[in-house]
Motif scaffolding. Structure first.
Motif, PDB file in Angstrom:
ATOM      1  N   GLU A  18      -0.542   7.609   9.141  1.00  0.00           N
ATOM      2  CA  GLU A  18      -0.411   6.510   8.171  1.00  0.00           C
ATOM      3  C   GLU A  18      -1.741   6.177   7.521  1.00  0.00           C
ATOM      4  OE1 GLU A  18       3.390   3.782   9.482  1.00  0.00           O
ATOM      5  OE2 GLU A  18       1.391   2.934   9.570  1.00  0.00           O
ATOM      6  N   VAL A  19      -2.832   6.341   8.291  1.00  0.00           N
ATOM      7  CA  VAL A  19      -4.152   6.088   7.723  1.00  0.00           C
ATOM      8  C   VAL A  19      -4.370   7.030   6.538  1.00  0.00           C
ATOM      9  CG1 VAL A  19      -6.632   6.226   8.146  1.00  0.00           C
ATOM     10  CG2 VAL A  19      -5.151   5.223   9.874  1.00  0.00           C
TER      11      VAL A  19
ATOM     12  N   TYR B 106     -14.011   3.348   0.961  1.00  0.00           N
ATOM     13  CA  TYR B 106     -13.000   3.800   0.006  1.00  0.00           C
ATOM     14  C   TYR B 106     -13.197   3.089  -1.335  1.00  0.00           C
ATOM     15  CZ  TYR B 106      -8.234   5.180  -1.395  1.00  0.00           C
ATOM     16  OH  TYR B 106      -7.147   5.722  -2.023  1.00  0.00           O
TER      17      TYR B 106
ATOM     18  N   HIS C 220       0.392   6.728  13.765  1.00  0.00           N
ATOM     19  CA  HIS C 220      -0.538   5.725  13.245  1.00  0.00           C
ATOM     20  C   HIS C 220      -1.682   6.357  12.471  1.00  0.00           C
ATOM     21  CE1 HIS C 220       0.557   2.178  16.090  1.00  0.00           C
ATOM     22  NE2 HIS C 220       1.410   2.352  15.105  1.00  0.00           N
ATOM     23  N   LEU C 221      -2.169   7.496  12.984  1.00  0.00           N
ATOM     24  CA  LEU C 221      -3.288   8.163  12.313  1.00  0.00           C
ATOM     25  C   LEU C 221      -2.811   8.786  11.008  1.00  0.00           C
ATOM     26  CD1 LEU C 221      -5.187   9.853  15.283  1.00  0.00           C
ATOM     27  CD2 LEU C 221      -5.525   7.601  14.271  1.00  0.00           C
TER      28      LEU C 221
ATOM     29  N   ASP D 110      -3.940  17.831   2.787  1.00  0.00           N
ATOM     30  CA  ASP D 110      -5.096  17.144   3.372  1.00  0.00           C
ATOM     31  C   ASP D 110      -4.726  16.449   4.672  1.00  0.00           C
ATOM     32  OD1 ASP D 110      -6.840  17.913   1.364  1.00  0.00           O
ATOM     33  OD2 ASP D 110      -6.186  16.285   0.060  1.00  0.00           O
TER      34      ASP D 110
ATOM     35  N   TRP E 238     -11.679  12.414  16.988  1.00  0.00           N
ATOM     36  CA  TRP E 238     -12.551  13.605  16.945  1.00  0.00           C
ATOM     37  C   TRP E 238     -13.723  13.426  15.993  1.00  0.00           C
ATOM     38  CZ3 TRP E 238      -7.457  13.387  15.563  1.00  0.00           C
ATOM     39  CH2 TRP E 238      -7.176  13.382  14.207  1.00  0.00           C
TER      40      TRP E 238
ATOM     41  N   ILE F 177      -6.533  -0.291   3.511  1.00  0.00           N
ATOM     42  CA  ILE F 177      -5.823  -1.120   4.480  1.00  0.00           C
ATOM     43  C   ILE F 177      -6.500  -1.051   5.849  1.00  0.00           C
ATOM     44  CG2 ILE F 177      -4.138   0.717   4.963  1.00  0.00           C
ATOM     45  CD1 ILE F 177      -2.085  -1.624   5.444  1.00  0.00           C
TER      46      ILE F 177
ATOM     47  N   PRO G  15      -6.890  18.773  13.437  1.00  0.00           N
ATOM     48  CA  PRO G  15      -7.842  18.341  14.468  1.00  0.00           C
ATOM     49  C   PRO G  15      -7.181  17.667  15.665  1.00  0.00           C
ATOM     50  CG  PRO G  15      -8.330  17.294  12.345  1.00  0.00           C
ATOM     51  CD  PRO G  15      -7.209  18.224  12.106  1.00  0.00           C
ATOM     52  N   ALA G  16      -6.102  16.911  15.414  1.00  0.00           N
ATOM     53  CA  ALA G  16      -5.435  16.238  16.520  1.00  0.00           C
ATOM     54  C   ALA G  16      -4.749  17.244  17.442  1.00  0.00           C
ATOM     55  CB  ALA G  16      -4.410  15.240  15.981  1.00  0.00           C
TER      56      ALA G  16
ATOM     57  N   MET H  34     -10.142   8.141  13.934  1.00  0.00           N
ATOM     58  CA  MET H  34      -9.892   9.524  14.329  1.00  0.00           C
ATOM     59  C   MET H  34     -10.768   9.827  15.551  1.00  0.00           C
ATOM     60  SD  MET H  34      -7.739  10.285  11.995  1.00  0.00           S
ATOM     61  CE  MET H  34      -7.258   8.912  10.957  1.00  0.00           C
TER      62      MET H  34
ATOM     63  N   PHE I 223      -5.554  -1.893   9.733  1.00  0.00           N
ATOM     64  CA  PHE I 223      -4.373  -2.150  10.547  1.00  0.00           C
ATOM     65  C   PHE I 223      -4.686  -3.069  11.727  1.00  0.00           C
ATOM     66  CE2 PHE I 223      -3.735   1.931   8.475  1.00  0.00           C
ATOM     67  CZ  PHE I 223      -2.452   1.812   7.979  1.00  0.00           C
TER      68      PHE I 223
ATOM     69  N   TYR J 156      -7.023  17.355   7.723  1.00  0.00           N
ATOM     70  CA  TYR J 156      -7.931  16.340   8.257  1.00  0.00           C
ATOM     71  C   TYR J 156      -7.352  15.536   9.418  1.00  0.00           C
ATOM     72  CZ  TYR J 156     -10.699  17.468   4.174  1.00  0.00           C
ATOM     73  OH  TYR J 156     -11.433  18.134   3.248  1.00  0.00           O
ATOM     74  N   ILE J 157      -6.032  15.578   9.610  1.00  0.00           N
ATOM     75  CA  ILE J 157      -5.464  14.792  10.708  1.00  0.00           C
ATOM     76  C   ILE J 157      -4.681  15.664  11.702  1.00  0.00           C
ATOM     77  CG2 ILE J 157      -4.039  12.797  11.347  1.00  0.00           C
ATOM     78  CD1 ILE J 157      -4.531  11.731   8.487  1.00  0.00           C
TER      79      ILE J 157
ATOM     80  N   CYS K 177       0.821  -1.219   0.000  1.00  0.00           N
ATOM     81  CA  CYS K 177       0.000   0.000   0.000  1.00  0.00           C
ATOM     82  C   CYS K 177       0.851   1.263   0.000  1.00  0.00           C
ATOM     83  CB  CYS K 177      -0.989  -0.009   1.161  1.00  0.00           C
ATOM     84  SG  CYS K 177      -0.205   0.104   2.738  1.00  0.00           S
TER      85      CYS K 177
ATOM     86  N   ARG L 141      -7.275   2.442  14.656  1.00  0.00           N
ATOM     87  CA  ARG L 141      -6.748   3.738  14.170  1.00  0.00           C
ATOM     88  C   ARG L 141      -7.865   4.668  13.697  1.00  0.00           C
ATOM     89  NH1 ARG L 141      -0.988   2.678  11.160  1.00  0.00           N
ATOM     90  NH2 ARG L 141      -0.245   1.046  12.539  1.00  0.00           N
TER      91      ARG L 141
ATOM     92  N   LEU M 100       3.241   2.340   2.043  1.00  0.00           N
ATOM     93  CA  LEU M 100       3.684   2.966   3.292  1.00  0.00           C
ATOM     94  C   LEU M 100       5.188   2.748   3.504  1.00  0.00           C
ATOM     95  CD1 LEU M 100       0.783   2.222   5.793  1.00  0.00           C
ATOM     96  CD2 LEU M 100       1.398   4.403   4.773  1.00  0.00           C
TER      97      LEU M 100
ATOM     98  N   PHE N 149     -14.134   8.770   6.210  1.00  0.00           N
ATOM     99  CA  PHE N 149     -12.901   9.564   6.317  1.00  0.00           C
ATOM    100  C   PHE N 149     -12.029   9.534   5.062  1.00  0.00           C
ATOM    101  CE2 PHE N 149      -8.416   9.972   7.591  1.00  0.00           C
ATOM    102  CZ  PHE N 149      -8.446  11.260   8.095  1.00  0.00           C
TER     103      PHE N 149
ATOM    104  N   GLU O 195      -2.077   8.577   4.829  1.00  0.00           N
ATOM    105  CA  GLU O 195      -1.116   8.234   3.781  1.00  0.00           C
ATOM    106  C   GLU O 195      -1.611   7.043   2.965  1.00  0.00           C
ATOM    107  OE1 GLU O 195       3.621   7.344   3.804  1.00  0.00           O
ATOM    108  OE2 GLU O 195       2.748   8.243   5.595  1.00  0.00           O
ATOM    109  N   SER O 196      -2.167   6.040   3.660  1.00  0.00           N
ATOM    110  CA  SER O 196      -2.601   4.839   2.947  1.00  0.00           C
ATOM    111  C   SER O 196      -3.775   5.153   2.014  1.00  0.00           C
ATOM    112  CB  SER O 196      -2.981   3.734   3.932  1.00  0.00           C
ATOM    113  OG  SER O 196      -4.251   3.967   4.474  1.00  0.00           O
ATOM    114  N   PHE O 197      -4.539   6.193   2.342  1.00  0.00           N
ATOM    115  CA  PHE O 197      -5.636   6.592   1.459  1.00  0.00           C
ATOM    116  C   PHE O 197      -5.183   7.639   0.437  1.00  0.00           C
ATOM    117  CE2 PHE O 197      -8.472   5.337   5.144  1.00  0.00           C
ATOM    118  CZ  PHE O 197      -8.937   4.188   4.516  1.00  0.00           C
ATOM    119  N   GLY O 198      -3.881   7.866   0.382  1.00  0.00           N
ATOM    120  CA  GLY O 198      -3.337   8.765  -0.629  1.00  0.00           C
ATOM    121  C   GLY O 198      -3.609  10.239  -0.376  1.00  0.00           C
ATOM    122  N   PHE O 199      -3.760  10.653   0.875  1.00  0.00           N
ATOM    123  CA  PHE O 199      -3.958  12.072   1.187  1.00  0.00           C
ATOM    124  C   PHE O 199      -2.712  12.877   0.797  1.00  0.00           C
ATOM    125  CE2 PHE O 199      -7.344  12.296   4.785  1.00  0.00           C
ATOM    126  CZ  PHE O 199      -8.135  11.393   4.095  1.00  0.00           C
TER     127      PHE O 199
END
Lengths: 245, 255
Positions: B148-149, A151, B145-146, B159, A93, A83, B167-168, A91, A85, B163-164, A54, A89, A56, A102, B151-155
């Motif tokens: 990476e989420v 997705y 970890h968040l 973005d 908020w 993916i 807010p965090a 969010m 995990f 989006y991460i 993927c 993981r 990463l 998301f 990144e895995s969705f191609g942000f």
């Protein structure tokens, strides 16, 4: 749907002064619309393989080609890969419904109906407005699955997604996975250290050991499978032997 | 109930103060009685004198705080995103952080004169660091970890921030703002030492010259009460935005 052709794939890590291969010259073909399980002990390279798939992680050498409707493409850019995990993981908020949607936040102005469909399929409807800290571990992992599905990926990668769940929740989610696979017809790659889980879910089990494939075993049993049938036990026994050998 | 419990000790202090003054233990030139202080307070309020000072002070606090925020927030975000830059800033930030704003007052007068600018700079210096450090901390603590989420969705990087990371980091930013607001309020007296002609700080310093401890006490009470109120209102408003931080909410004091 999409398949994957992996040729001579290696991943080398350097820790301190020592270098080691997490994956070494791996060749693997993952068929379009198939369910492949990857098993092996901790540190055998399972997770590394998923992370390479993927995008990463960067590969050291070799090739990953995605095959979509007959044509091959490099890299994961034009391929949608979802993916899941080991941990949910989510969010913290966002509500459960927002978490499911998301992945497409940058592309969509509002959440599509699909999110509600996934909420319903995954039994999360009642909790759609809850926050991740308000739900159980099993529901959180289901939300993560919903997020991967929303997705609408060609390939779904799963990295021991049920590892941290209790026995009953795990069984329930495994059954949901099977019906999802039969209905969605996507390509699933599922990493686990649980041999029984691998045989229960997949059409092909890949056994990894120290970054190499030591066995590729087709599982030709009809779904839903009975874990106590002699054929089932035969296959798990065979895989167990391959791992401890 | 919690509020009532909190009032117990102030009430006991008031009772001791009252009894002590009534029985003549304390000289009223040093510690005026609560009754006298109350009457002075009443006069300062009804005559509008207190309000005038309060408004001037509030203006200074919020202007200084806003300036500090405009500087600290972007800097915190930028350094958090580009960690390699932290090495260049770490030493100088540590240095400035340990210099009390009050210590800079004589220099500030020399550079900026005795006008509003020097007063604002003192407040900016006081409230900059809590906002900056909390924002930076929030970005640095953003769960890998968040990310990476995303990144895995191609942000794209933008973005991932929108989006991460943002807010965090948001609860940390709010916490920094809350502390920063408190610090600016506390720095107020330091700022109003500088040749002020109005403001709560000025009112207290002026009372010193006039030997009016009752006015001093009214000034101190005003600062404390207003500071508490501002913090309370800020906390209530901002807490709506961080509902997901439920677990930490009660620990912040106003649960």
């Amino acid at each position: 749907m999409a398949g994957v052709r992996i040729t001579g794939l290696s991943k080398r890590y350097v820790i301190g002064k020592e270098a080691f291969f997490a994956l070494e010259k791996m060749n693997l073909f993952i068929e379009d619309g198939s369910f492949t399980a990857i098993v092996g002990k901790s540190g055998c390279g399972k997770t590394t393989l998923l992370r390479l798939l993927c995008g990463l992680e960067e590969k050291t050498s070799g090739d990953i080609k995605f095959i979509n409707r007959g044509s091959e493409s490099n890299g994961s850019d034009e391929m949608r890969i979802g993916i899941m995990f080991q941990e949910p993981r989510l969010m913290p908020w966002l509500t459960i419904r927002e978490n499911i949607a998301f992945s497409l936040f940058p592309k969509q102005k509002e959440i599509k109906k699909d999110a509600d469909r996934h909420l319903q399929t995954l039994g999360l409807e009642l909790f759609k407005d809850a926050y991740p800290w308000q739900i159980s571990g099993g529901m959180a992992q289901r939300t993560a699955l919903g997020r991967a599905l929303y997705y609408d990926p060609d390939i779904i990668l799963m990295d021991e997604p049920f590892g941290a769940l209790d026995y009953f929740t795990r069984k329930k989610l495994q059954n949901e996975m099977v019906s999802l696979f039969l209905n969605q017809k996507k390509t699933f790659v599922f990493v686990t250290h649980d041999i029984e889980e691998a045989v229960y879910l997949s059409e092909k089990v890949i056994v990894l050991e120290a970054g190499r494939i030591v066995q590729e075993l087709p599982v030709e049993l009809p779904y839903p499978r009975k874990t106590n049938s002699p054929e089932f036990l035969n296959i798990t026994e065979g895989i167990y032997k391959a791992i401890i050998a | 109930m919690r509020f009532l419990k909190g009032l117990l000790i102030p009430f006991v202090v008031l009772a001791i103060w009252y009894t002590g003054s009534k029985s003549g233990i304390w000289n009223s030139f040093i510690l005026p009685s609560p009754v006298q202080t109350f009457e002075t307070g009443q006069y300062l309020i009804t005559s509008g004198i207190l309000l005038k000072h309060v408004l001037i002070s509030l203006y200074r606090v919020f202007a200084g705080f806003a300036l500090a925020f405009l500087l600290a927030f972007p800097l915190g975000i930028i350094l958090g995103m580009k960690r390699q830059l932290i090495d260049y800033f770490e030493l100088i930030i540590e240095f400035v952080r340990h210099v009390p704003p009050l210590a800079t007052v004589p220099m500030l007068i020399l550079w900026f004169g005795i006008g509003e600018i020097s007063k604002l700079v003192v407040i900016v210096l006081a409230s900059f660091f809590p906002i900056f450090l909390n924002t930076l901390d929030g970005v640095l603590r953003c769960d890998e970890h968040l990310l990476e989420v995303g990144e895995s969705f191609g942000f794209a990087a933008r973005d991932r921030f929108k989006y991460i990371i943002f807010p965090a980091t948001f609860p940390y930013i709010l916490m920094g703002m809350r502390l920063g607001l408190g610090y600016s309020w506390r720095a107020l007296i330091g700022a109003e030492i500088i040749a002020a002609t109005a403001g709560i700080g000025y009112m207290i310093l002026d009372a010193e010259l006039l030997s009016r401890p009752d006015i001093m006490i009214v000034g101190i009470l005003t600062i404390g009460i207003l500071g508490t109120l501002i913090d309370f209102v800020f906390f209530r408003i901002t807490n709506v935005f961080v509902i997901w931080k439920e677990g930490e909410k009660t620990q912040n004091g106003w649960g």
